[in-house]
Design a protein around this motif. Structure first.
Motif, short mmCIF file in Angstrom:
data_model
loop_
_atom_site.label_atom_id
_atom_site.label_comp_id
_atom_site.label_asym_id
_atom_site.label_seq_id
_atom_site.Cartn_x
_atom_site.Cartn_y
_atom_site.Cartn_z
N GLU A 150 -2.90 -0.04 -1.79
CA GLU A 150 -3.01 -0.53 -0.41
C GLU A 150 -3.53 -1.95 -0.49
O GLU A 150 -4.74 -2.18 -0.64
N ASN A 151 -2.61 -2.90 -0.40
CA ASN A 151 -2.93 -4.30 -0.67
C ASN A 151 -3.18 -5.05 0.63
O ASN A 151 -2.28 -5.65 1.22
N LEU A 152 -4.42 -5.05 1.09
CA LEU A 152 -4.79 -5.78 2.29
C LEU A 152 -5.31 -7.17 1.96
O LEU A 152 -5.58 -7.97 2.85
N ARG A 153 -5.43 -7.45 0.67
CA ARG A 153 -5.94 -8.75 0.22
C ARG A 153 -4.83 -9.77 0.02
O ARG A 153 -5.06 -10.97 -0.05
N GLY A 154 -3.59 -9.27 -0.10
CA GLY A 154 -2.46 -10.19 -0.31
C GLY A 154 -2.34 -10.65 -1.74
O GLY A 154 -1.72 -11.68 -2.03
N THR A 155 -2.90 -9.89 -2.68
CA THR A 155 -2.80 -10.23 -4.10
C THR A 155 -1.36 -10.11 -4.56
O THR A 155 -0.67 -9.15 -4.22
N GLU A 156 -0.88 -11.07 -5.36
CA GLU A 156 0.46 -11.01 -5.91
C GLU A 156 0.45 -10.08 -7.12
O GLU A 156 0.11 -10.48 -8.22
N LEU A 157 0.81 -8.84 -6.89
CA LEU A 157 0.72 -7.83 -7.94
C LEU A 157 1.67 -8.10 -9.10
O LEU A 157 1.38 -7.76 -10.24
N GLY A 158 2.81 -8.71 -8.81
CA GLY A 158 3.77 -8.97 -9.87
C GLY A 158 3.22 -9.82 -11.00
O GLY A 158 3.70 -9.75 -12.13
#
Length: 280
Positions: A150-158
């Motif tokens: 659940e990415n509410l931080r906007g981190t670029e997971l790729g």
């Protein structure tokens, strides 16, 4: 059967384990030349160590390309070793698995119930909203298991995922269900802003990346713009806007206003904040 516990050169299977200070086995990963050999090795390891299969959860299984690897050792699994170390576990093995002439290997990954509870959320009415503090998301990804983020931080997971991981952003529930059910040679990471949409699915690990604080948001924006931005400007921002992607968007807007409208940094920032929130 005790031979399986003796570290030596191997050509069919190797067992990697993570143990705590009391030498309790909390993590098990078996690499083998075939699925059948992996199952046999795992059974022999449980028997030789006096462990009960019911005390462990299977969190990942499947085959993978050997690629350029010549052998599997604790040194070749440096990323896994670092991840386990942050959990207070040491990575040990029963030897070296040489891969000459082998194109694909099969793996089983299991974690103890205790470790499972440390890196996942408890399901039920009272859902925890924070991941285990000492276990960073990157560490979870390196374990090679399926993860719901659940990415509410906007981190670029790729940018932080291992190369063999498939990243799905807000995929249909049916698609994820079908992927989780079938045997694969890769882990999947599902990124969403609403983890509740996938609550009916059983992910080995669920991670929540909370929104930025107003202080973090202002600091990130300051770094991108090259001048100080006060956190007080964002006290009225809704949590869903306090993320890294919006930091980038707001920074682009400020620079555009400065360049095309010839506004001062202060004027551009004030107008950009209003526009970013949908104000007049």
């Amino acid at each position: 059967m005790e031979d399986i516990l003796i570290p030596k050169e191997r050509h069919d299977a190797v067992v990697l384990i993570g143990v705590d200070r009391g030498e309790n086995v909390e993590f098990i990963k078996v690499y083998a030349v075939s699925e059948e050999k992996a199952k046999q090795t795992l059974e022999e390891f449980f028997s030789a160590k006096g462990l009960f299969p019911g005390d462990y959860r299977l969190v990942s299984r499947g085959s993978e390309e050997v690629g350029e690897r010549k052998a599997i050792t604790t040194k070749s699994e440096a990323s896994l070793s670092a991840s386990l170390a942050r959990l207070g576990l040491r990575l040990l093995s029963n030897g070296v698995l040489y891969l000459e002439g082998v194109e694909r290997i099969y793996q089983f990954t299991l974690v103890s119930e205790a470790l499972y509870q440390r890196i996942t959320f408890e399901k039920g009415e009272d859902v925890k909203e924070e991941p285990v503090p000492e276990f960073e998301p990157l560490d979870v990804f390196s374990l090679g298991v399926d993860v719901l983020v659940e990415n509410l931080r906007g981190t670029e997971l790729g940018e932080v995922l291992p190369p063999d991981t498939v990243l799905l952003r807000e995929p249909p529930l049916k698609e994820v269900y079908e992927l989780l059910e079938k045997e694969r040679d890769f882990p999947i990471v599902v990124e969403t802003k609403d983890a509740g949409k996938y609550s009916s699915l059983d992910f080995p690990a669920i991670v929540r990346l909370p929104p930025l604080t107003v202080e973090e948001f202002a600091a990130e924006l300051s770094e991108r713009l090259g001048f100080r931005v006060e956190p007080e400007r964002f006290l009225d921002y809704p949590p869903e806007r306090l993320n890294l992607r919006n930091v980038d968007a707001l920074a682009r807007l400020v620079r555009a206003l400065m360049a095309r409208k010839r506004l001062s940094p202060e004027e551009a920032l004030s107008l950009a904040v209003r526009l970013n929130l949908g104000g007049p």
